[in-house]
Design an enzyme around this catalytic site. Structure first.
Site, PDB file in Angstrom:
ATOM      1  CG  ASP A 135     -75.716 -64.973 -26.321  1.00 24.65           C
ATOM      2  OD1 ASP A 135     -74.497 -64.520 -26.172  1.00 24.65           O
ATOM      3  OD2 ASP A 135     -76.583 -64.523 -25.281  1.00 24.65           O
ATOM      4  CD  GLU A 136     -73.217 -65.870 -22.614  1.00 23.84           C
ATOM      5  OE1 GLU A 136     -71.871 -66.131 -22.581  1.00 23.84           O
ATOM      6  OE2 GLU A 136     -73.609 -65.081 -21.905  1.00 23.84           O
ATOM      7  NE  ARG A 148     -69.445 -61.317 -13.726  1.00 25.10           N
ATOM      8  CZ  ARG A 148     -69.700 -61.228 -14.908  1.00 25.10           C
ATOM      9  NH1 ARG A 148     -70.932 -60.619 -15.453  1.00 25.10           N
ATOM     10  NH2 ARG A 148     -68.663 -61.133 -15.932  1.00 25.10           N
ATOM     11  CE  LYS A 203     -72.976 -62.205 -23.950  1.00 20.72           C
ATOM     12  NZ  LYS A 203     -74.366 -62.430 -23.845  1.00 20.72           N
ATOM     13  CB  THR A 204     -77.216 -58.123 -24.929  1.00 16.10           C
ATOM     14  OG1 THR A 204     -76.699 -59.263 -23.815  1.00 16.10           O
ATOM     15  CG2 THR A 204     -78.766 -58.377 -25.277  1.00 16.10           C
ATOM     16  CD  GLN A 239     -67.539 -63.241 -19.132  1.00 14.95           C
ATOM     17  OE1 GLN A 239     -68.542 -63.348 -18.413  1.00 14.95           O
ATOM     18  NE2 GLN A 239     -67.454 -62.361 -20.121  1.00 14.95           N
TER      19      GLN A 239
END
Length: 767
Positions: free
Chosen positions: A225-226, A615, A33-34, A256
């Protein structure tokens, strides 16, 4: 095509290049994503957009810094530095400082953190002569925060019948009056709290269309973002800014979305395409982090949620091992099992301590694991804890800084008027507060002209107040000519703080002194770094603006070096580790007992578990205890329903502790623990176990212990196996003594060797 675009997969590249309207990028866990956000901004800068025309909103300063650094490597530091990129709060603070006068504030307004806000609410509750047990400041603060995050002003709250009825049901009917007073007092103090940065930005754009038009014209492209973590206010402000050009790209993962308790609304991302019907949706489904097995297990879990944007995340990494599920007899044994497994993996594989993380649902669970790790001399750190700027001595110094920048800051004024002690007591402060409230002005204004506001004081007290006023006035004058470090040094010395933290060499005082010294080091670095970057904003107010936006999740968590990480699952979002242990997988714990039977809340709990699993890069382990010590007693537990949500093909289920069984039989036993209908056959019968107990006492640890007969009376002897309530399965090595003094030395599979006094031991003999 720019070289960096060749680094992207097909889905990532399509998301970067699309520029014909609104876009929604659904980024699965570990899907890059980043990189997509970074390269999209770089691409925009190379295709006609100026840096100041791009608004990029993040949730942490750390995320903004990392993206800016990556962008700088692609397009140069000069362009990257001029981007409007940062957290919602930092960007809106920048806008509000510029437009403050339109809202009735000065450009020097200060920000109340959560502690300041709670302190002011406590004062208001006291002034209104309300019962603080009924009107708990934290609860009142949460209700006001929720109202602001839904863009409800005091007038709107007072007019909302549903809100009033809810407050009445909670036996807090006066909240609407508290909210009004709190709102007015913040304005009188020329201060905003964190939630105000959102609601006032919305009000600014709503009530001043010419200001909105100017920022709409400036921000030709908006990226968020997010997006699954946005609340109603953030979502609404993005709508305001994007309503003209509709060049908005939001990135996130509904799977998430785990912060509803902070006001995050998953509907913002689920219904984005309804708000913008012409939205182009891109799904990033390749996971670059985890093994195929971990990804498949997570997919099988999250597919049980009804409210979601469907996607099929996949991995092209190696298949990897199944997810191990450990059954412990107690929370104590769970700690032993997990720490033993970490030690085993580290000895067997090329892993550092930092490659391991233990994730739990609640902070209280950490104690067991800390004790187990300390017992084995294994290094660990608690991720989070008290942040630097929340330590008392630092908050005291910052309060001086705040008062120097904005002398009308009520909370800062009250915090330091008698620190270090100068003989100004609560009674005097109460008189100043009453006078200020009566005349609708600030405490500082009353202090400057006490007679004009009817403040009656004896000569001694008046002299002390005059001395404090002159001290702050001197700082006000001198700080205007100095940089943040110079002003800070003067304030710390002249106020008496330096003397206070060096009055003796006790460990506590040494720690306080080191913290104050570190604050000054940080201020010096702040000035030097900004000057090197060509930014002349190095005054005390500039430093405070940066500090005020720091949060626990923003701050670069202390670099504890080579240590195992312990943290809550909420804190783990955005992080990754080679080996992850998700512990306490029991009903009432994970999912939380607070979730009840609410489908919406249970789905968020399932998303939280999804975050925990994803994770892990190489290995994921899940554990649960059959008993847990909670609320002062030992409770029997059932495995979490979420364990049953994972396809059994991706799990290695626990074998029955008292016998060696095949994996399929272990699966049957495991499933039967849920007490719900399952596709597995009925559990096979096992040989009954004898329980050795004749009564009960309470041991020193607070855990229940059963008194047993002497060894001779029940025939306990070396070579036998027992099942202990807390330590699990063990082999008796030897038995000594008689009667009440009978002892047994037992080697437990996970807890090691222990000597038990049999009259207090709680166990069953297996064979």
């Amino acid at each position: 095509m720019s070289d960096y675009l060749n680094e992207l997969n097909e889905g990532q590249r399509a998301a970067v290049l699309y520029n014909d309207g609104p876009s929604l990028v659904i980024a699965g866990a570990g899907s890059g994503k980043t990189r997509v956000l970074t390269y999209k901004i770089a691409w925009l800068l190379e295709n006609g957009y100026q840096p100041w025309n791009i608004l990029a909103l993040t949730f942490t300063n750390k995320a903004a810094r990392e993206m800016k650094e990556r962008i700088a490597r692609q397009v140069g530091d000069g362009k990257a530095r001029r981007l409007w990129m940062g957290t919602f709060h930092s960007i809106f603070l920048r806008i509000l400082h510029t437009e403050a006068a339109k809202l009735g504030f000065t450009p020097q307004f200060t920000i109340y953190d959560a502690a300041d806000s709670k302190s002011l609410l406590r004062a208001i509750i006291k002034e209104m002569q309300l019962d603080e047990k009924a009107y708990k400041p934290g609860v009142v603060q949460a209700r006001i925060s929720n109202a602001k995050n839904h863009l409800v002003t005091p007038a709107g709250y007072a007019a909302n019948r549903e809100a009033y009825e809810g407050d009445c049901a909670a036996k807090m009917p006066a909240i609407r009056d508290i909210y009004r007073r709190y709102w007015d007092r913040c304005r009188q103090a020329d201060a905003m709290d964190f939630d105000d940065l959102l609601i006032y930005t919305y009000i600014l754009f709503r009530d001043h269309p010419e200001v909105l038009a100017r920022y709409q014209e400036q921000f030709r492209y908006i990226l968020v973002d997010e997006y699954q973590d946005t609340n109603f206010a953030q979502h609404s402000i993005v709508l305001q800014l994007a309503q003209g050009h509709r060049h908005v790209c939001v990135v996130g993962d509904d799977a998430q979305s785990i912060y509803s308790f902070r006001g995050a609304d998953i509907d913002n991302i689920l219904y984005f395409t309804k708000v913008y019907p012409d939205t182009k949706v891109f799904k990033l489904e390749q996971n670059y982090r985890s093994t195929q097995t971990i990804v498949s297990a997570a997919n099988s879990l999250i597919e049980k949620n009804q409210r979601q944007i469907r996607k099929e995340v996949f991995s092209e990494k190696e298949k990897g091992d199944p997810i191990d599920v450990f059954q412990a007899y107690s929370d104590v044994e769970e700690g032993d099992i997990v720490t033993n497994k970490i030690k085993q993996l580290r000895q067997r594989g090329p892993y550092a301590w930092a490659d391991f993380a233990i994730l739990y649902r609640t902070n209280a669970q950490s104690r067991i694991f800390e004790e187990a790790l300390r017992k084995r001399s294994m290094p660990y750190r608690i991720y989070g804890g008290l942040s630097f700027y929340q330590r008392k001595e630092i908050k005291d110094v910052i309060a001086y800084f705040r008062l120097v920048i904005n002398p009308h800051d009520e909370e800062a004024f009250k915090r330091i008027i008698n620190y270090p002690a100068r003989g100004i007591g609560d009674t005097t402060v109460g008189k100043i507060t009453s006078a200020a409230t009566e005349h609708g002005t600030s405490l500082w204004t009353v202090l400057c002209e006490p007679l004009s506001y009817g403040l009656k004081l004896n000569k001694g007290t008046a002299g002390k107040l005059q001395g404090f006023k002159e001290l702050i006035a001197g700082f006000l004058e001198s700080s205007a000519q100095k940089n943040a470090y110079e002003a800070g040094m003067e304030i710390i010395q002249a106020s008496g703080i330096a003397r206070d933290v060096t009055q003796d060499n006790s460990p506590e005082n040494l720690s306080r002194k080191e913290n104050v010294d570190e604050l000054l080091n940080g201020m010096s670095d702040f000035c030097a770094q900004r000057l090197e970057e060509g930014d002349d904003r190095i005054r005390l107010g500039d430093f405070l603006s940066e500090v005020s936006l720091l949060t626990d999740q923003d701050s670069d968590k202390e670099n504890d070096g080579e240590k195992i990480t312990l943290m809550t699952v909420h804190s783990a979002k955005g992080l990754e580790f080679k080996n992850v242990f998700v512990v306490g997988m029991e009903e009432g714990l994970f999912p939380s007992e607070m979730s009840g039977n609410s489908p919406r809340v249970l789905e968020e709990e399932r998303r939280l578990f999804y975050v925990a699993i994803t994770r892990a890069e190489e290995h994921c382990f899940l554990s649960y205890a059959k008993t847990r010590f909670r609320y002062g007693k030992t409770e029997f537990c059932r495995p979490s329903r979420f364990l049953q949500d994972i396809d059994v093909r991706f799990l290695h289920l626990p074998q029955e502790a008292i016998a060696r069984r095949q994996v399929d039989e272990a699966a049957r036993n495991f499933r039967s623990n849920f007490h719900v209908a399952t596709p597995f056959p009925p559990e096979s019968r096992q040989r009954p176990l004898r329980r050795i107990e004749t009564g009960s006492t309470l041991g020193m640890s607070g855990r229940a212990a059963s008194a047993s007969p002497s060894a001779a009376s029940h025939g306990l002897s070396a070579g036998q196996h027992i099942e202990h309530e807390r330590f699990g399965i063990g082999e008796v090595l030897r038995v000594e003594g008689e009667g009440d003094n009978a002892k047994a030395t037992i080697r437990f599979r996970n807890a090691g060797e222990k000597q038990l006094l049999l009259r207090f031991a709680r166990f069953k003999i297996i064979d």
